[in-house]
Design a protein around this motif. Structure first.
Motif, PDB file in Angstrom:
ATOM      1  N   PRO A 165     -20.415  19.093  -2.777  1.00 16.22           N
ATOM      2  CA  PRO A 165     -21.749  18.723  -3.253  1.00 16.22           C
ATOM      3  C   PRO A 165     -22.560  18.114  -2.112  1.00 16.22           C
ATOM      4  CG  PRO A 165     -20.140  17.107  -3.943  1.00 16.22           C
ATOM      5  CD  PRO A 165     -19.370  18.224  -3.285  1.00 16.22           C
ATOM      6  N   ALA A 166     -23.874  18.268  -2.195  1.00 19.58           N
ATOM      7  CA  ALA A 166     -24.751  17.618  -1.220  1.00 19.58           C
ATOM      8  C   ALA A 166     -24.700  16.124  -1.487  1.00 19.58           C
ATOM      9  CB  ALA A 166     -26.172  18.140  -1.369  1.00 19.58           C
ATOM     10  N   LEU A 167     -24.444  15.346  -0.481  1.00 17.81           N
ATOM     11  CA  LEU A 167     -24.325  13.900  -0.640  1.00 17.81           C
ATOM     12  C   LEU A 167     -25.476  13.203   0.066  1.00 17.81           C
ATOM     13  CD1 LEU A 167     -20.520  13.532   0.089  1.00 17.81           C
ATOM     14  CD2 LEU A 167     -21.645  13.552  -2.133  1.00 17.81           C
ATOM     15  N   PRO A 168     -26.352  12.535  -0.681  1.00 15.13           N
ATOM     16  CA  PRO A 168     -27.429  11.807  -0.029  1.00 15.13           C
ATOM     17  C   PRO A 168     -26.855  10.756   0.908  1.00 15.13           C
ATOM     18  CG  PRO A 168     -27.710  11.831  -2.419  1.00 15.13           C
ATOM     19  CD  PRO A 168     -26.353  12.400  -2.105  1.00 15.13           C
ATOM     20  N   GLY A 169     -27.388  10.670   2.107  1.00 22.05           N
ATOM     21  CA  GLY A 169     -26.930   9.677   3.061  1.00 22.05           C
ATOM     22  C   GLY A 169     -25.658  10.042   3.791  1.00 22.05           C
ATOM     23  N   ALA A 170     -25.127  11.252   3.551  1.00 18.18           N
ATOM     24  CA  ALA A 170     -23.910  11.663   4.241  1.00 18.18           C
ATOM     25  C   ALA A 170     -24.204  11.854   5.720  1.00 18.18           C
ATOM     26  CB  ALA A 170     -23.387  12.969   3.645  1.00 18.18           C
ATOM     27  N   ALA A 171     -23.196  11.711   6.536  1.00 21.55           N
ATOM     28  CA  ALA A 171     -23.371  11.920   7.969  1.00 21.55           C
ATOM     29  C   ALA A 171     -23.841  13.344   8.199  1.00 21.55           C
ATOM     30  CB  ALA A 171     -22.051  11.676   8.689  1.00 21.55           C
ATOM     31  N   PRO A 172     -24.872  13.525   8.997  1.00 20.74           N
ATOM     32  CA  PRO A 172     -25.401  14.877   9.192  1.00 20.74           C
ATOM     33  C   PRO A 172     -24.429  15.767   9.938  1.00 20.74           C
ATOM     34  CG  PRO A 172     -26.525  13.311  10.616  1.00 20.74           C
ATOM     35  CD  PRO A 172     -25.613  12.528   9.726  1.00 20.74           C
ATOM     36  N   ALA A 173     -24.260  16.970   9.424  1.00 24.47           N
ATOM     37  CA  ALA A 173     -23.440  17.958  10.109  1.00 24.47           C
ATOM     38  C   ALA A 173     -24.255  18.596  11.212  1.00 24.47           C
ATOM     39  CB  ALA A 173     -22.986  19.023   9.120  1.00 24.47           C
ATOM     40  N   GLY A 174     -25.572  18.552  11.076  1.00 21.93           N
ATOM     41  CA  GLY A 174     -26.462  19.143  12.066  1.00 21.93           C
ATOM     42  C   GLY A 174     -26.619  20.625  11.835  1.00 21.93           C
ATOM     43  N   PRO A 175     -27.763  21.161  12.182  1.00 24.40           N
ATOM     44  CA  PRO A 175     -27.956  22.595  12.024  1.00 24.40           C
ATOM     45  C   PRO A 175     -27.033  23.328  12.982  1.00 24.40           C
ATOM     46  CG  PRO A 175     -29.772  21.647  13.229  1.00 24.40           C
ATOM     47  CD  PRO A 175     -28.902  20.506  12.773  1.00 24.40           C
ATOM     48  N   GLY A 176     -26.721  24.534  12.607  1.00 18.54           N
ATOM     49  CA  GLY A 176     -25.842  25.329  13.440  1.00 18.54           C
ATOM     50  C   GLY A 176     -24.388  25.114  13.118  1.00 18.54           C
ATOM     51  N   ARG A 177     -24.105  24.223  12.197  1.00 15.51           N
ATOM     52  CA  ARG A 177     -22.733  24.013  11.787  1.00 15.51           C
ATOM     53  C   ARG A 177     -22.509  24.910  10.588  1.00 15.51           C
ATOM     54  NH1 ARG A 177     -19.926  21.752  15.571  1.00 15.51           N
ATOM     55  NH2 ARG A 177     -18.630  20.527  14.218  1.00 15.51           N
ATOM     56  N   ALA A 178     -21.723  25.911  10.755  1.00 10.11           N
ATOM     57  CA  ALA A 178     -21.399  26.796   9.655  1.00 10.11           C
ATOM     58  C   ALA A 178     -19.985  26.453   9.229  1.00 10.11           C
ATOM     59  CB  ALA A 178     -21.513  28.245  10.097  1.00 10.11           C
ATOM     60  N   SER A 179     -19.706  26.566   7.959  1.00 14.69           N
ATOM     61  CA  SER A 179     -18.450  26.040   7.451  1.00 14.69           C
ATOM     62  C   SER A 179     -17.451  27.108   7.087  1.00 14.69           C
ATOM     63  CB  SER A 179     -18.726  25.201   6.209  1.00 14.69           C
ATOM     64  OG  SER A 179     -19.499  24.104   6.585  1.00 14.69           O
ATOM     65  N   GLY A 180     -16.185  26.728   7.139  1.00 11.09           N
ATOM     66  CA  GLY A 180     -15.094  27.604   6.756  1.00 11.09           C
ATOM     67  C   GLY A 180     -14.825  28.628   7.833  1.00 11.09           C
ATOM     68  N   GLY A 181     -13.953  29.566   7.578  1.00 13.67           N
ATOM     69  CA  GLY A 181     -13.673  30.632   8.519  1.00 13.67           C
ATOM     70  C   GLY A 181     -13.101  30.115   9.827  1.00 13.67           C
ATOM     71  N   VAL A 199     -27.235  31.849   5.165  1.00 14.20           N
ATOM     72  CA  VAL A 199     -27.501  30.893   4.097  1.00 14.20           C
ATOM     73  C   VAL A 199     -27.904  29.553   4.711  1.00 14.20           C
ATOM     74  CG1 VAL A 199     -26.485  29.621   2.163  1.00 14.20           C
ATOM     75  CG2 VAL A 199     -25.849  32.018   2.572  1.00 14.20           C
ATOM     76  N   ALA A 200     -28.973  28.970   4.186  1.00 15.80           N
ATOM     77  CA  ALA A 200     -29.390  27.613   4.553  1.00 15.80           C
ATOM     78  C   ALA A 200     -29.029  26.710   3.383  1.00 15.80           C
ATOM     79  CB  ALA A 200     -30.894  27.563   4.823  1.00 15.80           C
ATOM     80  N   ALA A 201     -28.240  25.664   3.640  1.00 17.01           N
ATOM     81  CA  ALA A 201     -27.757  24.807   2.559  1.00 17.01           C
ATOM     82  C   ALA A 201     -27.789  23.340   2.969  1.00 17.01           C
ATOM     83  CB  ALA A 201     -26.329  25.206   2.184  1.00 17.01           C
ATOM     84  N   VAL A 243     -31.640  17.381   4.706  1.00 21.85           N
ATOM     85  CA  VAL A 243     -33.055  17.734   4.711  1.00 21.85           C
ATOM     86  C   VAL A 243     -33.694  17.194   5.983  1.00 21.85           C
ATOM     87  CG1 VAL A 243     -35.266  17.363   3.539  1.00 21.85           C
ATOM     88  CG2 VAL A 243     -33.194  17.777   2.194  1.00 21.85           C
ATOM     89  N   GLY A 244     -34.500  18.016   6.639  1.00 21.40           N
ATOM     90  CA  GLY A 244     -35.206  17.597   7.838  1.00 21.40           C
ATOM     91  C   GLY A 244     -34.439  17.793   9.130  1.00 21.40           C
ATOM     92  N   SER A 245     -33.230  18.350   9.053  1.00 17.78           N
ATOM     93  CA  SER A 245     -32.421  18.509  10.261  1.00 17.78           C
ATOM     94  C   SER A 245     -32.628  19.847  10.957  1.00 17.78           C
ATOM     95  CB  SER A 245     -30.937  18.329   9.937  1.00 17.78           C
ATOM     96  OG  SER A 245     -30.481  19.402   9.138  1.00 17.78           O
ATOM     97  N   GLY A 246     -33.429  20.715  10.386  1.00 10.38           N
ATOM     98  CA  GLY A 246     -33.690  22.007  11.007  1.00 10.38           C
ATOM     99  C   GLY A 246     -32.836  23.140  10.487  1.00 10.38           C
ATOM    100  N   VAL A 247     -32.145  22.925   9.389  1.00 13.02           N
ATOM    101  CA  VAL A 247     -31.279  23.954   8.813  1.00 13.02           C
ATOM    102  C   VAL A 247     -32.060  25.232   8.520  1.00 13.02           C
ATOM    103  CG1 VAL A 247     -29.934  24.548   6.750  1.00 13.02           C
ATOM    104  CG2 VAL A 247     -29.570  22.367   7.891  1.00 13.02           C
ATOM    105  N   SER A 248     -33.181  25.112   7.831  1.00 18.03           N
ATOM    106  CA  SER A 248     -33.967  26.299   7.479  1.00 18.03           C
ATOM    107  C   SER A 248     -34.527  26.981   8.717  1.00 18.03           C
ATOM    108  CB  SER A 248     -35.104  25.923   6.526  1.00 18.03           C
ATOM    109  OG  SER A 248     -34.580  25.454   5.307  1.00 18.03           O
TER     110      SER A 248
END
Length: 112
Positions: free
Chosen positions: A82-98, A73-75, A33-38
Motif C-alpha cells: 500500500p502507498a504509505l504517507p510519509g514513507a521514505a521515498p524510493a525515488g523515481p526510477g526505482r522499479a520493483s520486483g524482478g 506504470v507510474a505508482a 507524490v512530487g518525486s517525478g514518478v510521472s
C-alpha cells in the motif's frame, strides 16, 4: 516537465536509463507524490514507444499490463504494497520486483 537530471536519485539511476529503456518487460516506477514518478514514467514510455498508465489498483493494472507487456506504470507504492504517507521515498526510477538493477541501479518488475 522537469529535466530528468533534476529528478531525485538521478545520479544513481540516470546512468542506467538506456538499460531501462531496452528491457523487454514492463517497468513499474514508484515514489511519493512530487518525486517525478510521472515525469520519468512518461519519458521512459515515450522513448520505448509504449503506453504509460498511472496506477489506480493492482487489479486494473494487471488487466492493462496483459495488453501492454512493455508498458510503463507510474505508482505511489511498490507492487503489492500500500502507498504509505510519509514513507521514505524510493525515488523515481526505482522499479520493483524482478531483477536487481545493474551496479546497484534500479530493479525491474517482470509482469503484473
Amino acid at each position: 516537465m522537469l529535466p530528468l537530471a533534476l529528478l531525485p536519485g538521478f545520479a544513481q539511476w540516470g546512468a542506467h536509463l538506456e538499460e531501462l529503456i531496452a528491457r523487454p518487460e514492463a517497468l513499474w516506477i514508484h515514489g511519493p507524490v512530487g518525486s517525478g514518478v510521472s515525469t520519468l514514467a512518461a519519458e521512459l514510455a515515450s522513448r520505448r514507444g509504449v503506453a504509460m498508465c498511472e496506477a489506480t489498483s493492482e487489479a486494473a493494472l494487471a488487466e492493462w499490463l496483459a495488453g501492454e507487456p512493455r508498458g510503463v506504470v507510474a505508482a505511489r507504492s511498490a507492487p503489492g504494497l500500500p502507498a504509505l504517507p510519509g514513507a521514505a521515498p524510493a525515488g523515481p526510477g526505482r522499479a520493483s520486483g524482478g531483477d536487481p538493477g545493474p551496479a546497484g541501479g534500479p530493479g525491474r518488475r517482470r509482469g503484473p
